[in-house]
Design a protein around this motif. Structure first.
Motif, mmCIF file in Angstrom:
data_model
loop_
_atom_site.group_PDB
_atom_site.id
_atom_site.type_symbol
_atom_site.label_atom_id
_atom_site.label_comp_id
_atom_site.label_asym_id
_atom_site.label_seq_id
_atom_site.Cartn_x
_atom_site.Cartn_y
_atom_site.Cartn_z
ATOM 1 N N CYS A 115 9.363 14.596 -12.468
ATOM 2 C CA CYS A 115 10.480 14.315 -11.558
ATOM 3 C C CYS A 115 11.692 15.195 -11.848
ATOM 4 C CB CYS A 115 10.881 12.843 -11.640
ATOM 5 S SG CYS A 115 9.567 11.723 -11.093
ATOM 6 N N THR A 116 11.524 16.170 -12.712
ATOM 7 C CA THR A 116 12.611 17.098 -13.026
ATOM 8 C C THR A 116 12.733 18.119 -11.909
ATOM 9 O OG1 THR A 116 12.025 16.813 -15.346
ATOM 10 C CG2 THR A 116 13.531 18.589 -14.833
ATOM 11 N N SER A 117 13.898 18.709 -11.753
ATOM 12 C CA SER A 117 14.136 19.685 -10.684
ATOM 13 C C SER A 117 13.226 20.904 -10.848
ATOM 14 C CB SER A 117 15.599 20.132 -10.676
ATOM 15 O OG SER A 117 15.881 20.932 -11.803
ATOM 16 N N SER A 118 12.969 21.569 -9.727
ATOM 17 C CA SER A 118 12.101 22.745 -9.741
ATOM 18 C C SER A 118 12.698 23.880 -10.573
ATOM 19 C CB SER A 118 11.850 23.224 -8.310
ATOM 20 O OG SER A 118 13.073 23.519 -7.657
ATOM 21 N N ILE A 119 14.009 23.901 -10.717
ATOM 22 C CA ILE A 119 14.641 24.945 -11.534
ATOM 23 C C ILE A 119 14.235 24.787 -12.991
ATOM 24 C CG2 ILE A 119 16.850 25.837 -12.370
ATOM 25 C CD1 ILE A 119 18.081 25.115 -9.705
ATOM 26 N N GLU A 170 0.817 -1.213 0.000
ATOM 27 C CA GLU A 170 0.000 0.000 0.000
ATOM 28 C C GLU A 170 0.856 1.270 0.000
ATOM 29 O OE1 GLU A 170 -2.722 -0.125 3.232
ATOM 30 O OE2 GLU A 170 -3.897 -1.776 2.384
ATOM 31 N N SER A 171 1.959 1.233 -0.725
ATOM 32 C CA SER A 171 2.845 2.398 -0.775
ATOM 33 C C SER A 171 2.320 3.503 -1.689
ATOM 34 C CB SER A 171 4.236 1.973 -1.249
ATOM 35 O OG SER A 171 4.147 1.390 -2.544
ATOM 36 N N CYS A 172 1.369 3.182 -2.552
ATOM 37 C CA CYS A 172 0.805 4.202 -3.445
ATOM 38 C C CYS A 172 -0.425 4.810 -2.791
ATOM 39 C CB CYS A 172 0.428 3.576 -4.786
ATOM 40 S SG CYS A 172 -0.225 4.775 -5.971
ATOM 41 N N ILE A 187 5.455 10.549 -6.556
ATOM 42 C CA ILE A 187 5.333 9.701 -7.749
ATOM 43 C C ILE A 187 6.684 9.350 -8.353
ATOM 44 C CG2 ILE A 187 3.014 10.509 -8.358
ATOM 45 C CD1 ILE A 187 4.220 12.413 -10.328
ATOM 46 N N CYS A 188 7.717 10.100 -7.996
ATOM 47 C CA CYS A 188 9.048 9.775 -8.508
ATOM 48 C C CYS A 188 9.603 8.511 -7.860
ATOM 49 C CB CYS A 188 10.001 10.938 -8.251
ATOM 50 S SG CYS A 188 9.540 12.460 -9.104
ATOM 51 N N HIS A 189 9.011 8.115 -6.722
ATOM 52 C CA HIS A 189 9.463 6.910 -6.022
ATOM 53 C C HIS A 189 8.544 5.721 -6.276
ATOM 54 C CE1 HIS A 189 11.385 9.912 -2.958
ATOM 55 N NE2 HIS A 189 12.096 9.795 -4.065
ATOM 56 N N LEU A 190 7.588 5.886 -7.168
ATOM 57 C CA LEU A 190 6.632 4.815 -7.456
ATOM 58 C C LEU A 190 6.896 4.216 -8.829
ATOM 59 C CD1 LEU A 190 3.309 6.542 -6.276
ATOM 60 C CD2 LEU A 190 4.664 4.841 -5.020
ATOM 61 N N PRO A 191 6.566 2.964 -9.030
ATOM 62 C CA PRO A 191 6.655 2.378 -10.373
ATOM 63 C C PRO A 191 5.731 3.128 -11.339
ATOM 64 C CG PRO A 191 6.371 0.668 -8.714
ATOM 65 C CD PRO A 191 6.153 1.974 -8.017
#
Length: 532
Positions: A121-125, A87-89, A95-99
């Protein structure tokens, strides 16, 4: 309002008679260009009203391009598609740590650049780059293009060129293949957009008398509010469509408006006179006055205004900046209003961009912010003639700063009040923004007015350059956005005490006139102190 039937030009005999037993000071000379133009075309008539409305409409498209990234660059919502054993989702997962196959976007991928180009999952910059590029383009464009409106091109041609290139670059944004091309086109859009608000405001206010200048300036703010308010409506109607369609909806009407500007807008007669183009200036005045049949036949338009060549200040390209830096009083004023402008700009542009960080519906929160500009414009419209410029800027920047800081306080009570505090802060920043622009117009003469306005707008935009980064950091550290906004605008607003009060003053046309007005006001203040 009916125009005065006094001829625009005072005869030589009248001039000679007026010189008898007078002191060599400006207020004892012939009537100023400001008063002469008012005598010719009146303080405010139907022609001036229509021109002011039409010129101010440019602010609609300016607002749309300024805030369009709120929707096109938004982080879309998502949901889990599979229930994992552990139940990790869930809704608070990263979402960057989910399949990739365990979650999906709530809407089609093309509704935002984030989902369209898989930038979640790209940086905020990187994700904040397009918005920062737009404001950086505004910053660069303001310095490169600003002086053209005071020198070679004039107000109308600069407005036409800016609107044309902004709409074309916005239209080309539709064909962006990745975030780098998209950011480059946003930079171009900001570059050409940079002078629209300045030219529209200066041109509209230079067509009317001093008693109507504040109200006419507020018309542009109303139009900006309409443009801002139109964005959530268009975004909601296109909520399942591609983000590219939003650029089409805003760029095509702007292109048609640009064509109308070319054919129907008149150049500022004040600027034409200062540039020595007297024939064109007289033709413009004749055209404006023709809307008043009872007076148009009584005026002598065959003669021109006699300005002392040493007083015109007729600057070449970029020399207006040099004049502003060389004159000590001008540099002092310019520095103070630019500092204030930076603080106001940080909140004015940052608050709407940071709405995604609040726990509130994005469409509703943007709509509420846009609607808060309406009472701000109404407040300015009806009270600008009664408001002292200095104290008003000081009060509204302080209120905005306090409310912005309160937005980041924790606790159930503050969470309920968060959106209300944000709206009060934004309303105060909008009102300070409106008053500051009118204040700037009144502080600088015609020969450098557009350049001074542009530099103040650059300070506002510099705040816009920094705010996307603060907003991105504020997603994790709340104080980095609204807290910093509040501290900066509160401190910058204090610089208003360094500026002269300009309420009720006539516009000056030359640096010499403005210098004399400042000396006269200082002498008057000293006399009051001595008498007291």
């Amino acid at each position: 309002m009916a125009a005065d039937s006094t001829p625009l030009i005072i005869s030589q005999a009248d001039s000679a008679e007026s010189d008898i037993n007078t002191l060599p000071c400006l207020e004892k000379r012939l009537p100023s260009l400001d008063s002469n133009i008012e005598r010719c075309i009146g303080d405010f008539g139907w022609s001036q009203f229509i021109q002011s409305i039409f010129v101010s409409m440019a602010w609609i498209f300016d607002a749309q391009q300024t805030f369009i990234s709120i929707f096109t660059d938004a982080h879309p919502t998502w949901h889990c598609t599979t229930r994992l054993g552990d139940e990790s989702c869930n809704s608070v997962s990263n979402i960057c740590h989910l399949p990739k196959n365990s979650w999906s976007w709530d809407w089609p991928n093309h509704i935002s650049i984030i989902s369209d180009w898989s930038l979640e999952c790209t940086s905020s910059i990187v994700t904040g780059l397009p918005a920062s590029s737009f404001f950086m383009g505004c910053l660069v464009g303001g310095f490169v293009l600003a002086s053209l409106a005071d020198s070679s091109l004039g107000r109308k041609n600069m407005l036409f060129l800016s609107c044309l290139m902004m709409s074309l670059s916005s239209m080309l944004t539709v064909f962006s293949a990745n975030i780098w091309i998209y950011s480059a086109l946003r930079f171009l859009c900001g570059f050409f957009r940079s002078t629209i608000g300045t030219c529209a405001l200066v041109l509209a206010t230079e067509l009317v008398g001093k008693s109507w200048r504040g109200q006419v300036g507020v018309i542009g703010f109303f139009c900006f509010t309409l443009g801002f308010l139109s964005l959530p409506a268009m975004a909601y109607m296109n909520r399942g469509s591609s983000w590219r369609s939003l650029y089409l909806w805003t760029s095509i009407p702007a292109l048609f408006y640009t064509i109308l500007v070319h054919f129907f807008v008149r150049e500022s007669p004040r600027w034409l006179f200062v540039r020595g183009r007297e024939v064109e200036a007289m033709a413009t005045l004749r055209s404006i006055a023709s809307f008043n049949p009872s007076t148009s036949s009584t005026r002598d338009f065959s003669r021109s205004v006699s300005l002392d060549p040493q007083e015109t200040g007729n600057p070449n390209l970029y020399s207006a900046f040099k004049i502003l830096l060389q004159k000590r009083w001008a540099f002092r004023r310019l520095s103070a209003v630019m500092v204030i402008g930076f603080g106001v700009g940080l909140v004015y542009y940052g608050m709407p961009l940071g709405l995604g960080n609040l726990k509130f519906n994005l469409y509703l929160s943007v709509t509420f912010n846009a609607l808060s500009e309406l009472p701000s414009s109404l407040f300015t419209f009806f009270l600008i003639g009664k408001l002292n410029r200095k104290s008003s800027v000081l009060v509204f920047t302080t209120i905005s700063g306090v409310c912005s800081i309160l937005c980041v306080l924790k606790g159930n009570v503050w969470i309920r009040l968060q959106i209300a505090l944000e709206l009060v802060s934004f309303f105060s920043a909008c009102t300070a923004f409106n008053i500051l622009l009118i204040f700037t117009i009144e502080m600088f003469p015609t020969c450098v007015r557009n350049s001074a306005m542009s530099l103040v707008r650059q300070a506002l935009v510099l705040g816009g350059v920094l705010c996307p980064m603060l907003v991105a950091v504020g997603r994790e550290y709340g104080f980095a956005s609204y807290g910093v906004f509040g501290i900066v605008i509160g401190c910058c607003g204090m610089f208003a005490v360094c500026l002269p009060e300009t309420r009720g003053r006539a516009l000056c046309d030359t640096m010499e006139e403005e210098e004399h007005a400042e000396v006269s006001s200082l002498d008057h203040a000293k006399a009051l102190v001595i008498s007291w």
